[in-house]
Design a protein around this motif. Structure first.
Motif, short mmCIF file in Angstrom:
data_model
loop_
_atom_site.label_atom_id
_atom_site.label_comp_id
_atom_site.label_asym_id
_atom_site.label_seq_id
_atom_site.Cartn_x
_atom_site.Cartn_y
_atom_site.Cartn_z
N LEU A 1 0.83 -1.20 0.00
CA LEU A 1 0.00 0.00 0.00
C LEU A 1 0.87 1.26 0.00
O LEU A 1 0.63 2.19 -0.78
N LEU A 2 1.88 1.29 0.88
CA LEU A 2 2.78 2.44 0.92
C LEU A 2 3.52 2.59 -0.39
O LEU A 2 3.72 3.73 -0.88
N SER A 3 3.93 1.49 -0.99
CA SER A 3 4.64 1.55 -2.27
C SER A 3 3.74 2.12 -3.36
O SER A 3 4.18 2.94 -4.18
N ALA A 4 2.48 1.70 -3.38
CA ALA A 4 1.53 2.21 -4.36
C ALA A 4 1.32 3.70 -4.18
O ALA A 4 1.31 4.47 -5.15
N VAL A 5 1.15 4.14 -2.93
CA VAL A 5 0.97 5.57 -2.65
C VAL A 5 2.22 6.34 -3.06
O VAL A 5 2.12 7.45 -3.59
N SER A 6 3.39 5.76 -2.85
CA SER A 6 4.63 6.46 -3.19
C SER A 6 4.70 6.76 -4.68
O SER A 6 5.19 7.82 -5.08
N PHE A 7 4.19 5.84 -5.51
CA PHE A 7 4.24 6.06 -6.95
C PHE A 7 3.26 7.14 -7.40
O PHE A 7 3.48 7.79 -8.42
N VAL A 8 2.18 7.33 -6.65
CA VAL A 8 1.26 8.43 -6.96
C VAL A 8 1.99 9.77 -6.82
O VAL A 8 1.78 10.70 -7.59
N PHE A 9 2.88 9.85 -5.83
CA PHE A 9 3.66 11.07 -5.63
C PHE A 9 4.87 11.12 -6.56
O PHE A 9 5.21 12.18 -7.08
N LEU A 10 5.52 9.97 -6.77
CA LEU A 10 6.74 9.95 -7.59
C LEU A 10 6.45 10.28 -9.04
O LEU A 10 7.28 10.89 -9.72
N TYR A 11 5.29 9.87 -9.54
CA TYR A 11 4.96 10.11 -10.95
C TYR A 11 3.62 10.83 -11.05
O TYR A 11 2.64 10.27 -11.51
N TRP B 1 8.45 5.54 -0.15
CA TRP B 1 9.05 4.32 -0.71
C TRP B 1 10.15 3.81 0.21
O TRP B 1 10.24 2.61 0.47
N CYS B 2 10.99 4.70 0.69
CA CYS B 2 12.10 4.31 1.56
C CYS B 2 11.60 3.73 2.88
O CYS B 2 12.14 2.73 3.37
N VAL B 3 10.59 4.35 3.46
CA VAL B 3 10.02 3.84 4.70
C VAL B 3 9.47 2.43 4.50
O VAL B 3 9.72 1.51 5.31
N PHE C 1 21.00 2.52 4.95
CA PHE C 1 21.96 3.44 4.37
C PHE C 1 21.45 3.99 3.04
O PHE C 1 21.55 5.19 2.77
N THR C 2 20.91 3.08 2.22
CA THR C 2 20.37 3.49 0.92
C THR C 2 19.25 4.49 1.08
O THR C 2 19.19 5.52 0.39
N SER C 3 18.34 4.21 2.00
CA SER C 3 17.19 5.09 2.23
C SER C 3 17.63 6.47 2.72
O SER C 3 17.10 7.49 2.27
N ILE C 4 18.59 6.49 3.63
CA ILE C 4 19.09 7.77 4.13
C ILE C 4 19.70 8.58 3.00
O ILE C 4 19.46 9.79 2.87
#
Length: 238
Positions: free
Chosen positions: A88-98, A137-139, A152-155
């Motif tokens: 769900l969080l990943s799907a929401v992240s793409f609404v913001f990312l694109y 997405w990172c969270v 580390f990647t997320s930071i």
């Protein structure tokens, strides 16, 4: 005495890859006005993509192949409800990312690329949707994987996008002056803050656009192809 045996070289390599991408991406963005005058908007967009995309792909492949490196900080993959939450969080992240404010024909340089001063759709929620989407997405992925490498990647990703907030506002202010200052006063980087403060109103009809349907289809395809993507990157010995 604390041992740092978990701090593998891959932690520093991913940070180096992220730094290289950030320098190239933000540097070329900063040079956009000058570059477009020199070689034209379409040629500069192709140059931008030719530099940024290979760096992005290399970073993504390396992340996939080393995501479980380092120390396992937590393990919640077997906890009920965590996997649906991550998706769900990943799907929401793409609404913001694109967001739908992006013109795909301009991104592909089919139409003449231009700098736009948007204040509709997702921009009413946050002036920097890519930053918000990247943090979500990172969270989600750090929660799911739970390793120091992923942390580390997320930071690194979040720091790059926070820099992008300052850098993007600075470039738009330089280009548009008072017109951007007015938009900035009516919007916020923090999601929904301008709406809560009464500086902005949400217009739901602006979200009824084909581009958002495209995001939904993309998320479903990504969900279906995710195992295949992991298998494909695993074949790259890097």
């Amino acid at each position: 005495m604390m041992s740092f045996a978990w701090l593998t070289s891959s932690h520093f390599i991913i940070l180096g890859l992220l730094l290289g991408f950030a320098i190239a991406h933000s540097g070329l963005a900063a040079l956009r006005q000058w570059g477009e005058k020199m070689i034209g908007p379409r040629a500069y967009r192709i140059l931008f993509a030719s530099v940024s995309l290979p760096l992005a792909v290399a970073t993504i492949v390396y992340f996939f192949n080393h995501r479980y490196d380092g120390l396992q900080l937590w393990q919640v993959q077997g906890v009920p409800g965590v996997q649906p939450l991550v998706w769900l969080l990943s799907a929401v992240s793409f609404v913001f990312l694109y967001p739908a404010t992006f013109n795909l024909l301009e991104i592909a340089a089919i139409e003449k690329p231009q700098v736009h001063l948007y204040e509709s759709g997702i921009i009413r929620v946050t002036r920097h949707p890519q930053m918000v989407g990247q943090i979500i997405w990172c969270v989600a992925h750090t929660l799911w994987i739970g390793t120091t490498f992923t942390l580390f990647t997320s930071i690194g990703l979040i720091l790059h996008h926070l820099f992008g907030v300052w850098h993007g506002d600075r470039r738009l202010l330089s280009r548009y002056g008072e017109a951007f200052a007015a938009v900035k006063a009516r919007t916020s980087a923090i999601p929904f803050l301008a709406i809560v403060q009464g500086r902005q109103t949400l217009q739901w009809q602006e979200f009824i656009r084909p581009a958002y349907l495209g995001v939904g289809v993309f998320v479903l395809l990504l969900w279906y192809c995710h195992p295949l993507l992991i298998q494909a990157t695993a074949r790259v010995n890097w």
